[in-house]
Design an enzyme around this catalytic site. Structure first.
Site, short mmCIF file in Angstrom:
data_model
loop_
_atom_site.label_atom_id
_atom_site.label_comp_id
_atom_site.label_asym_id
_atom_site.label_seq_id
_atom_site.Cartn_x
_atom_site.Cartn_y
_atom_site.Cartn_z
N HIS A 97 0.41 4.76 -2.34
CA HIS A 97 0.09 5.93 -1.67
C HIS A 97 1.12 7.02 -1.89
O HIS A 97 0.94 8.23 -1.68
CB HIS A 97 -0.25 5.84 -0.11
N ARG A 118 0.87 -1.18 0.22
CA ARG A 118 -0.02 -0.27 0.10
C ARG A 118 0.91 1.23 -0.17
O ARG A 118 0.44 2.39 -0.56
CB ARG A 118 -0.99 -0.14 1.22
N HIS A 154 -6.63 -5.82 -2.58
CA HIS A 154 -7.44 -5.85 -1.38
C HIS A 154 -7.72 -7.41 -1.25
O HIS A 154 -8.45 -7.63 -0.44
CB HIS A 154 -8.49 -4.95 -1.27
N ASN A 191 -3.84 8.35 5.30
CA ASN A 191 -2.43 7.54 5.94
C ASN A 191 -2.77 7.60 7.66
O ASN A 191 -2.06 6.77 8.13
CB ASN A 191 -1.37 8.47 5.69
C1 HEM Z 1 -10.25 3.17 -5.10
C2 HEM Z 1 -8.88 3.01 -4.84
C3 HEM Z 1 -8.52 2.55 -3.23
C4 HEM Z 1 -9.27 2.96 -2.07
C5 HEM Z 1 -10.55 3.65 -2.00
C6 HEM Z 1 -8.76 2.25 -1.09
C7 HEM Z 1 -8.90 2.29 0.31
C8 HEM Z 1 -8.23 1.64 1.14
C9 HEM Z 1 -8.76 1.55 2.56
C10 HEM Z 1 -9.74 2.31 3.20
C11 HEM Z 1 -7.99 0.81 3.15
C12 HEM Z 1 -8.06 0.30 4.72
C13 HEM Z 1 -7.31 1.55 5.56
C14 HEM Z 1 -7.47 1.40 7.09
O1 HEM Z 1 -8.58 1.46 7.39
O2 HEM Z 1 -6.59 1.41 7.66
C15 HEM Z 1 -7.01 0.18 2.42
C16 HEM Z 1 -6.29 -0.64 2.55
C17 HEM Z 1 -5.29 -1.42 1.73
N1 HEM Z 1 -5.02 -0.92 0.47
FE1 HEM Z 1 -6.42 0.27 -0.63
N2 HEM Z 1 -7.71 1.52 -1.70
C18 HEM Z 1 -7.43 1.59 -2.94
C19 HEM Z 1 -6.59 1.31 -3.96
C20 HEM Z 1 -5.59 0.43 -3.50
C21 HEM Z 1 -4.49 -0.22 -4.50
C22 HEM Z 1 -4.18 0.64 -6.04
C23 HEM Z 1 -3.48 -0.57 -3.67
C24 HEM Z 1 -2.19 -1.37 -4.21
C25 HEM Z 1 -1.62 -1.29 -5.45
C26 HEM Z 1 -3.97 -0.61 -2.45
C27 HEM Z 1 -3.54 -1.37 -1.40
C28 HEM Z 1 -3.94 -1.77 -0.15
C29 HEM Z 1 -3.59 -2.74 0.75
C30 HEM Z 1 -2.49 -3.83 0.69
C31 HEM Z 1 -4.44 -2.71 2.02
C32 HEM Z 1 -4.01 -3.02 3.38
C33 HEM Z 1 -3.03 -2.30 4.09
C34 HEM Z 1 -2.56 -3.11 5.45
O3 HEM Z 1 -3.22 -4.15 5.79
O4 HEM Z 1 -1.80 -2.46 5.97
N3 HEM Z 1 -5.32 -0.23 -2.34
N4 HEM Z 1 -7.38 0.62 1.16
#
Ligand code: HEM
Ligand SMILES: *[C@@H]1O[C@H](CO)[C@@H](O)[C@H](O)[C@H]1NC(C)=O
Ligand SMILES: *[C@@H]1O[C@H](CO)[C@@H](O)[C@H](O)[C@H]1NC(C)=O
Length: 335
Positions: free
Chosen positions: A73, A69, A200, A101
């Site tokens: 970001h 992630r 995800h 973040n």
């Molecule tokens: C429409 C696009 C996206 C939205 C709205 C989004 C939103 C989110 C949100 C809200 C979370 C949880 C954050 C939290 O509550 O702490 C999350 C986690 C995550 N996102 Fe996304 N995301 C998007 C695209 C992406 C992309 C493009 C990637 C990677 C190329 C990605 C990788 C991840 C990963 C791996 C997690 C888990 C992180 C962890 O467990 O520490 N996301 N994302």
């Protein structure tokens, strides 16, 4: 004891990484970036990165997701320039304070450890932005996903943009048209969007990122009608109307630590955790077709994912004489 086991467990991981990577051709050529950028100046760079990612992954199974992630970001805010890694100091307001973040982005200590090891091996050579790109690839490989060749040669920013972080990274309650627009602004199309959201398939979300769906999605006091009723019921006890904001939930509860195509199967069952996940299936025929394709065919998902990661990694890099190679990823060299 744990350290020795970690080291033993690492060898096959590193071997796997390199066998997978070298089996793939370079997916596309970049005008500026080059997979061989450090071949002469820091030939061990990729092995050093992979071994520390392997150790971190062994110690914390969520870490691969968190590291993946960080690259996203980083790249969505003024390009892949490691701006996300800067702490606040002097005129710099850290992107770590932004809504996407804050209380959420993690893995910075792992990046610090990698940077120290690289500075010891080849001082002033490997950028923090390239570390994030390599770490993202290694994290995917170590959780069972595809490998790809990482174009290298990015340099690091001398500033950060907390405003860019707030505005340019999509939010989980953005509409699908807004999300598509935010990707388009980065040069990414709907194939990139649907493929990259497959990230995800690993990692966690906090309750606060999806609570609205459980209780009052549109302001009429009802849950999101695009969310499976029994899944919503299972989520509510640890994500109540108030409190529990930071409680963690798997983004893919079926195979939470495996990089596979289960995420798309979940969407077909209205079991996407975030509103921004489910809308890929419910709100546009074009994205829904891709969701169905990836749910049915993991190989195509993996191919598109690898291609789109390379494409995301090329968003506005600093190259040549622009930017700098930071000595410590958390601060600019002269401030
Ligand atoms: C429409 C696009 C996206 C939205 C709205 C989004 C939103 C989110 C949100 C809200 C979370 C949880 C954050 C939290 O509550 O702490 C999350 C986690 C995550 N996102 Fe996304 N995301 C998007 C695209 C992406 C992309 C493009 C990637 C990677 C190329 C990605 C990788 C991840 C990963 C791996 C997690 C888990 C992180 C962890 O467990 O520490 N996301 N994302
Ligand atoms: C989206 O979430 C943010 C942060 O929780 C909130 O301020 C905003 O009102 C929400 N927007 C919509 C359309 O629900
Ligand atoms: C749902 O949200 C709307 C608008 O934000 C608010 O007026 C209403 O009181 C909320 N309903 C419930 C049951 O929380």
């Amino acid at each position: 004891m744990k350290g020795a086991m970690a080291a033993a467990a690492l060898i096959p991981l590193v071997a796997l990484l390199f066998s997978v990577s070298s089996a793939y051709p370079a997916l596309s050529t970049s005008g500026q970036l080059d997979p061989h950028f450090y071949d002469d100046s820091c030939p061990k760079a990729q092995q050093i990165v992979a071994s520390i990612v392997g150790k971190a992954h062994y110690q914390d199974p969520r870490m691969a997701a968190s590291l993946l992630r960080l690259h996203f970001h980083d790249c969505f805010v003024k390009g892949c320039d490691a701006s996300i890694l800067l702490d606040s100091s002097g005129s710099i307001v850290s992107e770590k304070r932004s809504n996407p973040n804050k209380d959420s982005a993690r893995g910075f200590e792992v990046v610090d450890e990698i940077k120290s090891a690289l500075e010891a091996a080849c001082p002033g050579t490997v950028s923090c932005a390239d570390i994030l790109a390599l770490v993202a690839r290694d994290s995917v490989v170590m959780t069972g996903g595809p490998g790809w060749i990482v174009p290298l040669g990015r340099r690091d920013s001398r500033g950060a943009s907390v405003q860019g972080s707030n505005n340019d990274i999509p939010a989980p309650n953005n509409t699908l048209p807004t999300i598509i627009t935010k990707f388009k602004l980065q040069g990414l199309d709907i194939v990139d969007l649907v493929a990259l959201l497959g990230s995800h398939t690993i990692g966690d979300s906090r309750c606060t990122s999806f609570r609205q769906r459980l209780y009052n999605q549109t302001g009429n006091g009802l849950p999101d009608n695009k969310l499976d009723v029994s899944y919503a019921a299972a989520l509510r006890p640890r994500c109540p109307r108030s409190g529990g904001d930071q409680n963690l939930f798997f983004l893919d509860p079926v195979t939470p630590f495996k990089f596979d195509n289960q995420y798309y199967k979940n969407l077909l069952a209205y079991r996407g955790l975030l509103a921004s996940d489910e809308v890929l299936f419910t709100d546009s025929p074009a994205t829904a077709e891709l969701v169905k394709l990836y749910a049915a065919n993991q190989d195509i998902f993996f191919q598109h994912f690898a291609q789109s990661m390379v494409k995301m990694g090329k968003i506005s890099p600093l190259t040549g004489a622009n930017g700098e190679i930071r000595k410590v990823c958390r601060r600019v060299n002269h401030n």
